[in-house]
Design an enzyme around this catalytic site. Structure first.
Site, short mmCIF file in Angstrom:
data_model
loop_
_atom_site.label_atom_id
_atom_site.label_comp_id
_atom_site.label_asym_id
_atom_site.label_seq_id
_atom_site.Cartn_x
_atom_site.Cartn_y
_atom_site.Cartn_z
CG ASP A 1 -0.20 7.87 0.10
OD1 ASP A 1 0.70 7.06 -0.57
OD2 ASP A 1 0.07 9.25 -0.30
CB SER A 2 3.01 7.11 2.72
OG SER A 2 3.37 7.82 1.43
CE1 TYR B 1 4.20 4.14 4.35
CE2 TYR B 1 2.80 3.28 2.51
CZ TYR B 1 2.88 3.78 3.92
OH TYR B 1 2.24 3.17 5.06
N GLY B 2 8.34 5.29 -0.04
CA GLY B 2 9.70 4.97 -1.06
C GLY B 2 11.19 4.66 -0.84
CB CYS C 1 0.27 4.43 -1.75
SG CYS C 1 2.22 4.78 -1.58
CG ASN C 2 1.95 4.34 -8.36
OD1 ASN C 2 1.62 4.33 -8.99
ND2 ASN C 2 1.82 5.81 -7.32
CB CYS D 1 4.82 8.82 -7.50
SG CYS D 1 4.68 9.39 -5.08
N1 DGL Z 1 2.51 8.39 -2.88
C1 DGL Z 1 3.28 6.60 -3.09
C2 DGL Z 1 3.25 6.69 -4.02
O1 DGL Z 1 2.73 6.64 -4.60
C3 DGL Z 1 3.91 7.17 -2.33
C4 DGL Z 1 5.75 8.63 -1.63
C5 DGL Z 1 6.05 7.85 -0.61
O2 DGL Z 1 5.66 7.07 0.56
O3 DGL Z 1 7.27 7.62 -0.95
O4 DGL Z 1 4.14 5.37 -4.66
#
Ligand code: DGL
Length: 260
Positions: free
Chosen positions: A6-7, A38-39, A69-70, A180
Site C-alpha cells: 500500500d502507499s 497516492y490519492g 490499496c483501492n 480506501c
Molecule cells: N490506502 C489507499 C487506498 O486504499 C491509498 C491512500 C492514499 O495513499 O491516498 O486507496
C-alpha cells in the site's frame, strides 16, 4: 511468501485479514511511505510506483501479490498483471456489489481518495453492480494522511468526519463503503456516527478469502512477517500496536525491518 503493499499504513487492515485467514503463511508488507498519499497523485506516478514495488516483491519470491490499496488498484492493477503474468495479483476495490445487495434504502455512499473517486474503474464497478441503487461517491482528501499521522482522536478531525458523513445519512444512505484501506482504521470514529442507521462496508475479509483461494501451498509457511518501507521503516513496526494490531507486531518480531 505472499506480498502485500500500500502507499502506507492502510494496507495493514488487509494484511491483518490475510494473517487471520492464513495464520501460517509467510508474509511481506511494503509501505511506500516515501510517496504517501497516492490519492492526490497523477495516475502515471502511481502506476510507476506500483510496477516498481510489484517487481521488488516478485524478486523477493512472492508467489501472490496483493495490491492492498483501492487507489493503486484503480490506477495500475492491469499494468501490474501485464508486467508479472506468472504471479497472481489480487486488487482491492470498493465493496459496491455487497453494499448494493444489502441496501434497503437503495442508496449507498462510497468514501474514497480523490484519485479513486474520479477513476474509470470505479465508474465501471458502479455501472456493473449498482445500477438499481443511488450511489453517492465522496472524495475525502487528507483522511489517509491523517491515518498515517496516527492522530485519530482530535476533536477537529472528528468534526470533519462527521460533517462528511452526516449529510450522507440524512440523505438516506444505509451502506457506507470504505473505499480506501486507510479508512478501516477510522472505524472507531465512523461506527458511532452511523450506528443503527448505516453499515460500514469493508472488503478486507473478502480479499483475504481470495488470497487463500489463490495461495495453495504458500498458505503453509513459518508465520513470518517481513516489513519494508520506502521511508522510516522503524515507524511501520511501531505503528502496528497503535492501530490495535499488537498480535501482528509479535509476528513481525521474527523478521527484520528493511529499507527498500
Ligand atoms: N490506502 C489507499 C487506498 O486504499 C491509498 C491512500 C492514499 O495513499 O491516498 O486507496
Amino acid at each position: 511468501m505472499i506480498g502485500v503493499f500500500d502507499s502506507g499504513l492502510g494496507g495493514l487492515s488487509v494484511l491483518a485479514a490475510i494473517a487471520r485467514a492464513l495464520p501460517r503463511a509467510d508474509l511481506a508488507y511494503y509501505a511506500d511511505t516515501a510517496h504517501v498519499p497516492y490519492g492526490s497523485k497523477p495516475d502515471d506516478f502511481i502506476r510507476e510506483r506500483v510496477l516498481t514495488i510489484g517487481r521488488h516483491l516478485a524478486a523477493l519470491n512472492c508467489k501472490v501479490i496483493v495490491v492492498a490499496c483501492n487507489t493503486a488498484t484503480a490506477a495500475a492493477v492491469d499494468a501490474l498483471r501485464q508486467a508479472l503474468p506468472h504471479i497472481p495479483v489480487v486488487g482491492v476495490e470498493p465493496g459496491i456489489k455487497p453494499a448494493a445487495a444489502a441496501s434497503r434504502s437503495r442508496h449507498i455512499a462510497v468514501l474514497a481518495t480523490e484519485s479513486t473517486a474520479r477513476s474509470e474503474r470505479l465508474a465501471k464497478l458502479i455501472h456493473t453492480h449498482a445500477t438499481s441503487v443511488k450511489v453517492q461517491v465522496e472524495p475525502c482528501p487528507g483522511w489517509a494522511t491523517r491515518v498515517e499521522s496516527l492522530q485519530l482522536d482530535g476533536a477537529e478531525f472528528a468534526a470533519e468526519v462527521a460533517a462528511k458523513v452526516s449529510p450522507l445519512l440524512l440523505a438516506g444512505a444505509d451502506q457506507l463503503v470504505l473505499g480506501c484501506t486507510h479508512y478501516s482504521f477510522l472505524s472507531p470514529l465512523l461506527q458511532p456516527l452511523v450506528d443503527g442507521r448505516a453499515e460500514l462496508v469493508d472488503v478486507a475479509d473478502a480479499v483475504a478469502r481470495q488470497v487463500l483461494r489463490l495461495s495453495g501451498a504458500h498458505a503453509e509457511g513459518h508465520a513470518t512477517l517481513k516489513l519494508f518501507a520506502s521511508a522510516h521503516p522503524e515507524r511501520l513496526h511501531a505503528a502496528l500496536p497503535r492501530l490495535g494490531l499488537h498480535w501482528l507486531a509479535e509476528r513481525a518480531n521474527s523478521a527484520m525491518l528493511h529499507h527498500a
